[in-house]
Design a protein around this motif. Structure first.
Motif, mmCIF file in Angstrom:
data_model
loop_
_atom_site.group_PDB
_atom_site.id
_atom_site.type_symbol
_atom_site.label_atom_id
_atom_site.label_comp_id
_atom_site.label_asym_id
_atom_site.label_seq_id
_atom_site.Cartn_x
_atom_site.Cartn_y
_atom_site.Cartn_z
ATOM 1 N N ALA A 167 10.348 7.828 43.730
ATOM 2 C CA ALA A 167 11.074 9.055 44.110
ATOM 3 C C ALA A 167 12.561 8.936 43.782
ATOM 4 O O ALA A 167 13.187 9.899 43.292
ATOM 5 C CB ALA A 167 10.874 9.316 45.602
ATOM 6 N N ALA A 168 13.138 7.744 44.053
ATOM 7 C CA ALA A 168 14.552 7.539 43.744
ATOM 8 C C ALA A 168 14.804 7.649 42.241
ATOM 9 O O ALA A 168 15.806 8.232 41.791
ATOM 10 C CB ALA A 168 15.002 6.180 44.258
ATOM 11 N N ALA A 169 13.890 7.106 41.446
ATOM 12 C CA ALA A 169 14.036 7.194 39.990
ATOM 13 C C ALA A 169 13.912 8.645 39.522
ATOM 14 O O ALA A 169 14.640 9.083 38.614
ATOM 15 C CB ALA A 169 12.985 6.319 39.314
ATOM 16 N N ALA A 170 13.010 9.399 40.149
ATOM 17 C CA ALA A 170 12.816 10.802 39.764
ATOM 18 C C ALA A 170 14.038 11.645 40.113
ATOM 19 O O ALA A 170 14.407 12.569 39.361
ATOM 20 C CB ALA A 170 11.570 11.363 40.445
ATOM 21 N N VAL A 171 14.674 11.313 41.245
ATOM 22 C CA VAL A 171 15.884 12.053 41.621
ATOM 23 C C VAL A 171 17.016 11.757 40.645
ATOM 24 O O VAL A 171 17.774 12.660 40.235
ATOM 25 C CB VAL A 171 16.290 11.707 43.075
ATOM 26 N N ALA A 172 17.152 10.503 40.262
ATOM 27 C CA ALA A 172 18.223 10.112 39.334
ATOM 28 C C ALA A 172 17.980 10.630 37.933
ATOM 29 O O ALA A 172 18.929 10.982 37.214
ATOM 30 C CB ALA A 172 18.361 8.591 39.329
ATOM 31 N N ASP A 173 16.711 10.686 37.531
ATOM 32 C CA ASP A 173 16.387 11.117 36.170
ATOM 33 C C ASP A 173 15.014 11.789 36.193
ATOM 34 O O ASP A 173 13.994 11.115 36.264
ATOM 35 C CB ASP A 173 16.365 9.904 35.225
ATOM 36 N N PRO A 174 14.983 13.139 36.128
ATOM 37 C CA PRO A 174 13.691 13.843 36.186
ATOM 38 C C PRO A 174 12.718 13.402 35.089
ATOM 39 O O PRO A 174 11.498 13.509 35.269
ATOM 40 C CB PRO A 174 14.084 15.320 36.028
ATOM 41 N N ARG A 175 13.213 12.893 33.981
ATOM 42 C CA ARG A 175 12.329 12.423 32.904
ATOM 43 C C ARG A 175 12.295 10.887 32.857
ATOM 44 O O ARG A 175 12.254 10.278 31.795
ATOM 45 C CB ARG A 175 12.801 12.987 31.558
ATOM 46 N N TRP A 176 12.274 10.298 34.046
ATOM 47 C CA TRP A 176 12.277 8.838 34.120
ATOM 48 C C TRP A 176 11.071 8.223 33.426
ATOM 49 O O TRP A 176 11.147 7.119 32.882
ATOM 50 C CB TRP A 176 12.308 8.390 35.585
ATOM 51 N N TYR A 177 9.956 8.927 33.471
ATOM 52 C CA TYR A 177 8.729 8.405 32.887
ATOM 53 C C TYR A 177 8.820 8.251 31.374
ATOM 54 O O TYR A 177 8.004 7.558 30.761
ATOM 55 C CB TYR A 177 7.547 9.307 33.258
ATOM 56 N N ALA A 178 9.814 8.940 30.767
ATOM 57 C CA ALA A 178 10.005 8.803 29.319
ATOM 58 C C ALA A 178 10.993 7.708 28.973
ATOM 59 O O ALA A 178 11.216 7.410 27.789
ATOM 60 C CB ALA A 178 10.478 10.139 28.722
ATOM 61 N N ASN A 179 11.577 7.095 30.005
ATOM 62 C CA ASN A 179 12.555 6.024 29.791
ATOM 63 C C ASN A 179 11.832 4.673 29.905
ATOM 64 O O ASN A 179 11.356 4.292 30.978
ATOM 65 C CB ASN A 179 13.662 6.130 30.835
ATOM 66 N N VAL A 180 11.727 3.983 28.780
ATOM 67 C CA VAL A 180 10.985 2.702 28.757
ATOM 68 C C VAL A 180 11.580 1.705 29.734
ATOM 69 O O VAL A 180 10.855 0.977 30.430
ATOM 70 C CB VAL A 180 10.976 2.125 27.330
ATOM 71 N N GLU A 181 12.898 1.664 29.811
ATOM 72 C CA GLU A 181 13.543 0.704 30.713
ATOM 73 C C GLU A 181 13.220 1.012 32.169
ATOM 74 O O GLU A 181 12.933 0.109 32.962
ATOM 75 C CB GLU A 181 15.047 0.729 30.484
ATOM 76 N N GLN A 182 13.247 2.303 32.515
ATOM 77 C CA GLN A 182 12.926 2.707 33.891
ATOM 78 C C GLN A 182 11.474 2.359 34.232
ATOM 79 O O GLN A 182 11.184 1.811 35.295
ATOM 80 C CB GLN A 182 13.156 4.216 34.059
ATOM 81 N N VAL A 183 10.572 2.690 33.332
ATOM 82 C CA VAL A 183 9.146 2.402 33.570
ATOM 83 C C VAL A 183 8.916 0.900 33.685
ATOM 84 O O VAL A 183 8.154 0.420 34.528
ATOM 85 C CB VAL A 183 8.286 3.010 32.445
ATOM 86 N N SER A 184 9.584 0.130 32.830
ATOM 87 C CA SER A 184 9.434 -1.321 32.880
ATOM 88 C C SER A 184 9.924 -1.880 34.212
ATOM 89 O O SER A 184 9.273 -2.744 34.816
ATOM 90 C CB SER A 184 10.207 -1.953 31.725
ATOM 91 N N ASP A 185 11.077 -1.371 34.669
ATOM 92 C CA ASP A 185 11.592 -1.838 35.960
ATOM 93 C C ASP A 185 10.621 -1.515 37.096
ATOM 94 O O ASP A 185 10.401 -2.337 38.006
ATOM 95 C CB ASP A 185 12.946 -1.196 36.235
ATOM 96 N N LEU A 186 10.067 -0.289 37.060
ATOM 97 C CA LEU A 186 9.131 0.104 38.117
ATOM 98 C C LEU A 186 7.868 -0.760 38.081
ATOM 99 O O LEU A 186 7.333 -1.152 39.124
ATOM 100 C CB LEU A 186 8.768 1.583 37.967
ATOM 101 N N LEU A 187 7.378 -1.050 36.870
ATOM 102 C CA LEU A 187 6.189 -1.902 36.751
ATOM 103 C C LEU A 187 6.479 -3.312 37.274
ATOM 104 O O LEU A 187 5.640 -3.914 37.964
ATOM 105 C CB LEU A 187 5.721 -1.958 35.301
ATOM 106 N N MET A 188 7.647 -3.837 36.935
ATOM 107 C CA MET A 188 7.994 -5.169 37.416
ATOM 108 C C MET A 188 8.116 -5.185 38.945
ATOM 109 O O MET A 188 7.713 -6.153 39.601
ATOM 110 C CB MET A 188 9.308 -5.632 36.786
ATOM 111 N N PHE A 189 8.668 -4.096 39.485
ATOM 112 C CA PHE A 189 8.769 -4.016 40.940
ATOM 113 C C PHE A 189 7.377 -3.964 41.574
ATOM 114 O O PHE A 189 7.125 -4.601 42.599
ATOM 115 C CB PHE A 189 9.567 -2.776 41.340
#
Length: 388
Positions: A132-154
């Motif tokens: 949710a925090a990532a979605a608020v910061a960037d509505p297209r977070w799912y298209a950001n490889v770095e964001q997705v990678s961080d979420l997967l690592m978390f």
């Protein structure tokens, strides 16, 4: 194994069995945050950042001092809430963004205090909160490889944290169960040894003391009528007392060291010791080879013979006893037959009980009853155990 509250260790939530996890993670976050600040990466506020981590470390230290073994559920809930607030505060002032990893400690800590169900729920809540925090910061977070990678690592970190907590709990429970099992085995071993010593005392001393009593009674009865017979009975009583002392010493030596047991020799010595002038004659016949037979089975046969002779003298008032032992490839058999008054069913004392326990422990059975021609017949049969 029970605690003072009556709950078993296996049923209790376990407090901090791996206390090094939190300090290591705090240290990693501190190094990453300070490096980001020195390198000018992000917007790290060093005072608030280091102060928040210090507060977390102090909170852990105070909890361990206040609750060294187990944190009560209510206190654990308050402390968990305080940690979550501090995690959020540290993450807000950390330019490296690594402080988000602190949230893996939420389900990890909750597992020990509240169990797996709460830990799994909190892990899912942490993952959803980060998404949710990532979605608020960037509505297209799912298209950001770095964001997705961080979420997967978390997510991987949450899974590993919960798994580590589960392994730690099961390991602690396994140790508690092992300690309880070890104590139980020791207790059973001590009980078995006490029973064995009790049987040995009864079989050895009881046998000789019976002979001594009979001989002393004879000496008292013949003291005036036949002084020679009385003196002879006293000599025989002295010999029986000496043999009793030798048996006690032999039993003590047996407790210290295991020696080769010979059934034929033991039975020969037993029969030779019955050669007193108390009117009881004992015949012996041993057939077969002892090699290959279990030592416990041979000792059980010897004790059965000893008990049979003692009962023939004490209870049956027999004048003749025949002891026959046969050993072959199928097993070992002992028959003790006397010409006394016979056996009364249902009147078994401690000696027969101990005999049955010995024989059953060796895998055999005991049959006892009155013979058709009079007297008592005791039969012990122990099958030969297969060699492993």
């Amino acid at each position: 194994m029970r605690s003072g509250s009556g709950r078993s260790l296996a049923d209790m939530p376990l407090s901090r069995p791996v206390p090094w996890v939190s300090p290591v993670l705090y240290g990693a976050v501190l190094v990453a945050g300070l490096y980001a600040w020195l390198a000018g990466l992000g917007d790290t506020q060093p005072v608030l950042f280091t102060g928040g981590l210090a507060a977390l470390a102090m909170l852990d230290l105070l909890e361990r001092r206040r609750y060294p073994d187990l944190t009560p559920p209510r206190s654990a809930a308050v402390l968990l809430g305080a940690r979550i607030a501090l995690f959020a505060a540290v993450a807000a002032v950390d330019g490296s963004q690594l402080s988000r990893a602190l949230f893996v400690l939420v389900p990890f800590t909750a597992y020990f205090a509240f169990g797996p169900a709460v830990a799994h729920a909190l892990a899912a809540a942490c993952a959803l909160l980060l998404v949710a925090a990532a979605a608020v910061a960037d509505p297209r977070w799912y298209a950001n490889v770095e964001q997705v990678s961080d979420l997967l690592m978390f997510g991987v970190g949450l899974v590993l944290a919960v798994t580590m907590a589960a392994v730690a709990v099961e390991e602690r429970r396994a140790r508690a169960d092992l300690a309880a099992s070890t104590a139980r085995v020791a207790e059973l071993s001590a009980t078995a040894e006490r029973n064995r010593v009790a049987r040995d005392i009864h079989d050895d001393l009881g046998h000789h003391l019976t002979a001594i009593v009979v001989l002393l009674e004879k000496a008292a009865a013949f003291r005036d009528r036949d002084p020679g017979a009385a003196d002879h009975a006293l000599v025989d009583a002295h010999d029986s007392a000496r043999r009793a002392l030798e048996d006690v010493r032999r039993s003590v030596r047996t407790l210290r060291e295991e020696r080769q047991f010979s059934l034929s020799q033991a039975l020969t010595d037993l029969v030779a010791g019955q050669a007193g002038d108390d009117g009881l004659a004992v015949d012996l016949e041993v057939t077969g080879e002892e090699s290959g037979h279990d030592a416990a089975a041979l000792r059980a046969l010897y004790r059965a013979a000893q008990e049979g002779i003692t009962n023939a003298r004490r209870h049956a008032h027999a004048t003749r006893v025949r002891v026959a032992a046969a050993l072959d490839a199928t097993g070992a058999t002992l028959v003790v037959r006397d010409d006394g008054r016979g056996f009364t069913p249902g009147r078994e004392g401690y000696g027969l009980l101990g005999m049955r326990e010995r024989v059953q422990a060796a895998g055999g059975r005991v049959d006892i009853g009155s013979a058709a021609a009079g007297g008592t017949v005791l039969k012990v049969t122990i099958p030969r155990r297969a060699e492993s």
